[in-house]
Design a protein around this motif. Structure first.
Motif, mmCIF file in Angstrom:
data_model
loop_
_atom_site.group_PDB
_atom_site.id
_atom_site.type_symbol
_atom_site.label_atom_id
_atom_site.label_comp_id
_atom_site.label_asym_id
_atom_site.label_seq_id
_atom_site.Cartn_x
_atom_site.Cartn_y
_atom_site.Cartn_z
ATOM 1 N N PRO A 211 0.836 -1.205 0.000
ATOM 2 C CA PRO A 211 0.000 0.000 0.000
ATOM 3 C C PRO A 211 0.868 1.251 0.000
ATOM 4 N N PRO A 212 0.407 2.335 -0.608
ATOM 5 C CA PRO A 212 1.186 3.583 -0.575
ATOM 6 C C PRO A 212 1.300 4.093 0.848
ATOM 7 N N ARG A 213 2.494 4.510 1.218
ATOM 8 C CA ARG A 213 2.752 5.017 2.557
ATOM 9 C C ARG A 213 3.324 6.425 2.477
ATOM 10 N N GLY A 214 2.993 7.218 3.504
ATOM 11 C CA GLY A 214 3.485 8.584 3.551
ATOM 12 C C GLY A 214 4.944 8.652 3.977
ATOM 13 N N TRP A 215 5.601 9.775 3.640
ATOM 14 C CA TRP A 215 7.034 9.927 3.897
ATOM 15 C C TRP A 215 7.376 11.407 3.949
ATOM 16 N N LEU A 216 8.196 11.784 4.917
ATOM 17 C CA LEU A 216 8.674 13.168 5.008
ATOM 18 C C LEU A 216 10.142 13.298 4.641
ATOM 19 N N GLY A 217 10.912 12.222 4.825
ATOM 20 C CA GLY A 217 12.326 12.275 4.482
ATOM 21 C C GLY A 217 13.217 12.805 5.579
ATOM 22 N N VAL A 218 12.874 12.498 6.844
ATOM 23 C CA VAL A 218 13.719 12.906 7.970
ATOM 24 C C VAL A 218 14.307 11.669 8.632
ATOM 25 N N GLU A 219 15.557 11.772 9.058
ATOM 26 C CA GLU A 219 16.184 10.761 9.893
ATOM 27 C C GLU A 219 16.304 11.346 11.296
ATOM 28 N N LEU A 220 16.043 10.520 12.301
ATOM 29 C CA LEU A 220 15.987 11.004 13.674
ATOM 30 C C LEU A 220 17.120 10.436 14.508
ATOM 31 N N ASP A 221 17.665 11.288 15.382
ATOM 32 C CA ASP A 221 18.719 10.864 16.299
ATOM 33 C C ASP A 221 18.150 9.953 17.377
ATOM 34 N N THR A 222 19.017 9.088 17.931
ATOM 35 C CA THR A 222 18.681 8.441 19.187
ATOM 36 C C THR A 222 18.863 9.497 20.286
ATOM 37 N N PRO A 223 18.230 9.406 21.460
ATOM 38 C CA PRO A 223 17.495 8.245 21.923
ATOM 39 C C PRO A 223 16.175 8.064 21.198
ATOM 40 N N LEU A 224 15.766 6.785 21.101
ATOM 41 C CA LEU A 224 14.522 6.467 20.409
ATOM 42 C C LEU A 224 13.309 6.943 21.181
ATOM 43 N N SER A 233 18.448 14.213 12.553
ATOM 44 C CA SER A 233 19.883 14.062 12.302
ATOM 45 C C SER A 233 20.247 14.404 10.865
ATOM 46 N N SER A 234 19.327 14.143 9.922
ATOM 47 C CA SER A 234 19.597 14.461 8.520
ATOM 48 C C SER A 234 18.285 14.550 7.757
ATOM 49 N N ILE A 235 18.370 15.223 6.612
ATOM 50 C CA ILE A 235 17.205 15.412 5.735
ATOM 51 C C ILE A 235 17.543 14.837 4.365
ATOM 52 N N HIS A 236 16.638 14.045 3.806
ATOM 53 C CA HIS A 236 16.862 13.508 2.470
ATOM 54 C C HIS A 236 16.742 14.623 1.424
ATOM 55 N N THR A 237 17.693 14.678 0.518
ATOM 56 C CA THR A 237 17.665 15.669 -0.558
ATOM 57 C C THR A 237 16.420 15.480 -1.414
ATOM 58 N N GLY A 238 15.736 16.564 -1.698
ATOM 59 C CA GLY A 238 14.548 16.508 -2.541
ATOM 60 C C GLY A 238 13.307 15.989 -1.843
ATOM 61 N N SER A 239 13.373 15.802 -0.539
ATOM 62 C CA SER A 239 12.246 15.259 0.214
ATOM 63 C C SER A 239 11.255 16.348 0.585
ATOM 64 N N PRO A 240 10.028 15.973 1.024
ATOM 65 C CA PRO A 240 9.079 16.976 1.512
ATOM 66 C C PRO A 240 9.649 17.801 2.660
ATOM 67 N N ALA A 241 10.426 17.171 3.551
ATOM 68 C CA ALA A 241 11.016 17.907 4.672
ATOM 69 C C ALA A 241 11.991 18.961 4.183
ATOM 70 N N ALA A 242 12.790 18.623 3.162
ATOM 71 C CA ALA A 242 13.730 19.590 2.606
ATOM 72 C C ALA A 242 12.981 20.753 1.959
#
Length: 305
Positions: A211-224, A233-242
């Motif tokens: 099924p199609p799933r939503g995505w923002l394109g963010v990576e998160l630091d620990t702690p979880l 921690s980082s943003i994917h290039t060309g992502s909605p978050a960017a």
């Protein structure tokens, strides 16, 4: 208290006798790491295919860096086949991995009182820990609001997340995802993604009908798990978050006015949105709070094209 299981070691459970089928399946549980092993054990995975297919928890495999399998003194890189953050499932492929395959149990729910064994991989070894099912088909809104989970009373430790929950016959009946303290017992209660959800995910992968799933394109630091939000921690290039101007170092405080404290739930909430919908994020940045409305993108499935 609810906590995602992550790094650290798995100790041997004293006493008791582990059934032979469970002992035979145990080598099919592997340790996951990152950064050419520098990250240590970030969690566990279960070998489910002879072509190096490894099933893991999405909150572990989406660690924010390239995930690897650590086995027999080797570090084997992986690539993502498919993922579903709504169910906290992530399918990896590790070329050249030669470990026993863990069979998945046939359909059928576990019942309260059933005996099971939990296996996770960690820095100082791996063992099967006996446990008793306390409930099945339980939805825990603060963890995975759309997935019925199996709850097991068993002494898990960090590093078990993505490990195997096995039945008497050594077949996979669940994938370990989290642990919560029990108010009525000295033993923690583990939450596992049931075999029925795993089988449905793998069927959809095979049929290329995820099924199609939503995505923002963010990576998160620990702690979880954090009471004050989660740091990007980082943003994917060309992502909605960017596109929305989010930055590494921003702290996500809330999504649609719901506080953000735990990575698994955050990714599940985002993935549960349809691509094209909008979400509102409350962001902490340099001592100020800003609001961002973001159009949700489509979760990439690198090997499912």
């Amino acid at each position: 208290m609810l906590a995602v299981l992550a790094s650290a070691a798995v100790a041997v459970e004293p006493g008791g006798e582990t059934p032979a089928p469970v002992r035979s399946a145990a080598p099919g549980v592997v340790a996951l790491t990152a950064g050419n092993g520098i990250a240590g054990s970030i969690g566990s995975g279960v070998v489910i295919g002879r072509d190096g297919l490894v099933l893991a928890a999405d909150h572990v495999a989406a660690f924010g860096a390239a995930v690897e399998v650590r086995v027999d003194g080797r570090i084997i890189p992986t690539r993502t086949v498919a993922r579903d953050p709504v169910a906290d499932l992530h399918l990896l492929q590790a070329a050249g991995l030669d470990r026993p395959v863990v069979s998945i149990a046939e359909a059928g729910s576990l019942q309260a009182g059933d005996r099971v064994w939990a296996i996770g991989a960690g820095a100082i070894g791996m063992t099967a820990r006996a446990g008793t099912v306390t409930a099945s088909d339980q939805v825990i809104d603060e963890l995975l609001p759309d997935v019925p989970l199996t709850l097991v009373e068993t002494p898990l430790r960090r590093g078990d997340s993505g490990g195997a929950l096995l039945g008497l016959d050594g077949r996979l009946v669940g994938l370990l995802t989290a642990v919560r303290d029990s108010p009525d017992s000295a033993t923690a209660i583990a939450a596992a993604i049931p075999g029925s959800v795993i089988r449905r995910f793998l069927y959809r992968v095979q049929e290329r009908r995820l099924p199609p799933r939503g995505w923002l394109g963010v990576e998160l630091d620990t702690p979880l798990l954090s009471p004050s939000g989660l740091t990007i921690s980082s943003i994917h290039t060309g992502s909605p978050a960017a596109a929305a101007g989010l930055r590494a170092g921003d702290r996500i405080i809330a999504i649609d006015d719901e506080p953000v404290r735990e990575t698994t739930l955050f990714h599940a909430r985002v993935a549960g949105r349809s691509p094209g919908e909008r979400v509102s994020l409350r962001i902490g940045r340099s001592g100020t709070v800003v609001e961002r409305s973001i159009t949700v993108g489509h979760l990439p499935q690198p090997m499912m094209r």
